[in-house]
Design a protein around this motif. Sequence first.
Motif, PDB file in Angstrom:
ATOM      1  N   TYR A   6      29.145  43.087  45.093  1.00 19.60           N
ATOM      2  CA  TYR A   6      28.964  42.016  46.064  1.00 19.60           C
ATOM      3  C   TYR A   6      29.008  42.602  47.467  1.00 19.60           C
ATOM      4  N   ALA A   7      28.202  42.038  48.347  1.00 19.79           N
ATOM      5  CA  ALA A   7      28.227  42.417  49.761  1.00 19.79           C
ATOM      6  C   ALA A   7      28.228  41.158  50.601  1.00 19.79           C
ATOM      7  N   ASN A   8      29.126  41.089  51.567  1.00 20.20           N
ATOM      8  CA  ASN A   8      29.193  40.003  52.531  1.00 20.20           C
ATOM      9  C   ASN A   8      28.596  40.533  53.822  1.00 20.20           C
ATOM     10  N   VAL A   9      27.662  39.795  54.431  1.00 22.92           N
ATOM     11  CA  VAL A   9      27.030  40.304  55.651  1.00 22.92           C
ATOM     12  C   VAL A   9      28.028  40.433  56.802  1.00 22.92           C
ATOM     13  N   ALA A  10      29.188  39.793  56.689  1.00 21.56           N
ATOM     14  CA  ALA A  10      30.190  39.889  57.753  1.00 21.56           C
ATOM     15  C   ALA A  10      30.714  41.307  57.923  1.00 21.56           C
ATOM     16  N   ASP A  11      30.784  42.074  56.796  1.00 20.04           N
ATOM     17  CA  ASP A  11      31.263  43.456  56.926  1.00 20.04           C
ATOM     18  C   ASP A  11      30.237  44.486  56.458  1.00 20.04           C
ATOM     19  N   GLY A  12      29.192  44.046  55.774  1.00 16.77           N
ATOM     20  CA  GLY A  12      28.122  44.954  55.368  1.00 16.77           C
ATOM     21  C   GLY A  12      28.504  45.973  54.319  1.00 16.77           C
ATOM     22  N   GLU A  13      29.622  45.764  53.634  1.00 18.14           N
ATOM     23  CA  GLU A  13      30.067  46.719  52.621  1.00 18.14           C
ATOM     24  C   GLU A  13      29.773  46.191  51.220  1.00 18.14           C
ATOM     25  N   LEU A  14      29.343  47.084  50.346  1.00 12.32           N
ATOM     26  CA  LEU A  14      29.120  46.766  48.941  1.00 12.32           C
ATOM     27  C   LEU A  14      30.408  47.054  48.185  1.00 12.32           C
ATOM     28  N   THR A  15      30.910  46.057  47.452  1.00 14.38           N
ATOM     29  CA  THR A  15      32.153  46.257  46.711  1.00 14.38           C
ATOM     30  C   THR A  15      31.919  47.156  45.505  1.00 14.38           C
ATOM     31  N   GLY A  16      33.004  47.694  44.980  1.00 18.66           N
ATOM     32  CA  GLY A  16      32.944  48.351  43.680  1.00 18.66           C
ATOM     33  C   GLY A  16      32.644  47.279  42.650  1.00 18.66           C
ATOM     34  N   ARG A  34      46.269  47.511  49.544  1.00 14.60           N
ATOM     35  CA  ARG A  34      46.851  47.647  48.201  1.00 14.60           C
ATOM     36  C   ARG A  34      45.791  47.385  47.137  1.00 14.60           C
ATOM     37  N   ALA A  35      45.913  48.113  46.040  1.00 14.11           N
ATOM     38  CA  ALA A  35      44.972  47.963  44.932  1.00 14.11           C
ATOM     39  C   ALA A  35      45.317  46.705  44.153  1.00 14.11           C
ATOM     40  N   VAL A  36      44.287  45.905  43.861  1.00 11.59           N
ATOM     41  CA  VAL A  36      44.475  44.705  43.061  1.00 11.59           C
ATOM     42  C   VAL A  36      43.417  44.687  41.958  1.00 11.59           C
ATOM     43  N   LEU A  37      43.760  44.064  40.843  1.00  9.82           N
ATOM     44  CA  LEU A  37      42.781  43.830  39.797  1.00  9.82           C
ATOM     45  C   LEU A  37      42.003  42.567  40.151  1.00  9.82           C
ATOM     46  N   VAL A  38      40.727  42.559  39.797  1.00  8.74           N
ATOM     47  CA  VAL A  38      39.850  41.420  40.053  1.00  8.74           C
ATOM     48  C   VAL A  38      39.313  40.930  38.718  1.00  8.74           C
ATOM     49  N   ARG A  39      39.342  39.621  38.544  1.00 16.44           N
ATOM     50  CA  ARG A  39      38.739  38.995  37.359  1.00 16.44           C
ATOM     51  C   ARG A  39      37.712  37.985  37.861  1.00 16.44           C
ATOM     52  N   PHE A  40      36.496  38.056  37.327  1.00 14.90           N
ATOM     53  CA  PHE A  40      35.428  37.145  37.704  1.00 14.90           C
ATOM     54  C   PHE A  40      34.927  36.478  36.428  1.00 14.90           C
ATOM     55  N   VAL A  41      34.944  35.151  36.394  1.00 17.27           N
ATOM     56  CA  VAL A  41      34.589  34.404  35.191  1.00 17.27           C
ATOM     57  C   VAL A  41      33.434  33.456  35.506  1.00 17.27           C
ATOM     58  N   ILE A  42      32.445  33.428  34.627  1.00 16.42           N
ATOM     59  CA  ILE A  42      31.338  32.474  34.702  1.00 16.42           C
ATOM     60  C   ILE A  42      31.465  31.590  33.466  1.00 16.42           C
ATOM     61  N   SER A  43      31.567  30.262  33.692  1.00 19.36           N
ATOM     62  CA  SER A  43      31.792  29.351  32.564  1.00 19.36           C
ATOM     63  C   SER A  43      31.049  28.040  32.799  1.00 19.36           C
ATOM     64  N   GLY A  44      31.164  27.141  31.837  1.00 22.99           N
ATOM     65  CA  GLY A  44      30.537  25.834  31.960  1.00 22.99           C
ATOM     66  C   GLY A  44      29.032  25.909  32.121  1.00 22.99           C
ATOM     67  N   ILE A  45      28.410  26.870  31.469  1.00 20.35           N
ATOM     68  CA  ILE A  45      26.984  27.135  31.649  1.00 20.35           C
ATOM     69  C   ILE A  45      26.149  26.105  30.902  1.00 20.35           C
ATOM     70  N   THR A  46      25.290  25.413  31.670  1.00 18.73           N
ATOM     71  CA  THR A  46      24.274  24.530  31.095  1.00 18.73           C
ATOM     72  C   THR A  46      22.961  24.870  31.791  1.00 18.73           C
ATOM     73  N   ALA A  47      21.909  24.168  31.454  1.00 20.61           N
ATOM     74  CA  ALA A  47      20.616  24.393  32.110  1.00 20.61           C
ATOM     75  C   ALA A  47      20.672  24.009  33.589  1.00 20.61           C
ATOM     76  N   ASP A  48      21.610  23.112  33.955  1.00 19.15           N
ATOM     77  CA  ASP A  48      21.640  22.587  35.317  1.00 19.15           C
ATOM     78  C   ASP A  48      22.943  22.808  36.065  1.00 19.15           C
ATOM     79  N   SER A  49      23.907  23.528  35.483  1.00 13.76           N
ATOM     80  CA  SER A  49      25.160  23.761  36.202  1.00 13.76           C
ATOM     81  C   SER A  49      25.909  24.962  35.623  1.00 13.76           C
ATOM     82  N   GLU A  53      38.549  46.603  40.121  1.00 17.92           N
ATOM     83  CA  GLU A  53      39.625  46.861  41.072  1.00 17.92           C
ATOM     84  C   GLU A  53      39.079  46.747  42.478  1.00 17.92           C
ATOM     85  N   GLU A  54      39.925  46.334  43.390  1.00 17.36           N
ATOM     86  CA  GLU A  54      39.549  46.202  44.792  1.00 17.36           C
ATOM     87  C   GLU A  54      40.770  46.539  45.632  1.00 17.36           C
TER      88      GLU A  54
END
Length: 189
Positions: A112-122, A144-159, A138-139
Motif C-alpha cells: 500500500y502507498a499513501n500519497v501523503a508520504d509516498g512510501e510503499l509499505t512492505g 516499533r515493529a507491529v504485526l499487521v492483519r488485513f481481512v477481506i470478508s462479506g464478499i458478494t457481487a455488490d459489497s 509486519e510494519e
Amino acid sequence: MSRHLLFLLLCGLVLASPLPGAAAGDSAAAGHDGRHDFDFEFGTWTTHLRRLRNPLSGSTEWVEYMGTTTVRKLLGGRANTAELVVEGEAGHIEGVALRLYDPQARQWRIHYANVADGELTGPVTGAFRDGRGEFYGEETIDGRAVLVRFVISGITADSCRFEQAFSVDGGRTWEVNWIATDTRAPNDP
C-alpha cells in the motif's frame, strides 16, 4: 517466540483457498489457482471508511470518510491495483494498493502507498479460504515493529468489507484500526 517466527507461522497457516462461490473441496493442496481471487472486485466501488484516529495509543476515537475505490486488473489478473480516494472530517486520503500473485506459494502480496508520504509499505501476505481473505505482515509504527492483519470478508457481487488490525504482543491480541465497507457503484456494470 520471536515476532518474525510468529509471522512466518501465521503466513504458513494462510493457504490458498476457494474463490467465493467455488466448490468447498478446492484448496491449494487440490491444485487451486488463486490468481483470480480478486476478480470479484474489479470495477468502481463506493467506500465508507472508518479509521481509528490514533492507533496503538489506547484511544477509541474513530473518524469517518466517504469516497471511491477503483480496482483495475493487471497482467491478466495476476496483479491488480485498488485506488482509494476518500474525504471526511479528518481530511483527505488518497492511496493505492498493489496486489501481486505468487503462483508458487499460491498467495497474494499486498503493498500500500499513501500519497501523503509516498512510501510503499512492505507486503501483507496471504490468500482466500472459504470466501475470506486473510493477509499478515509486519510494519514499523512510531519506531516499533507491529504485526499487521488485513481481512477481506462479506464478499458478494455488490459489497465487501476490509479490516486492518495491529498487534504489539506477537498476535495474541489485535487492535482493529481501519474498517472499509465497499458497495458497487450504481454506474459500474
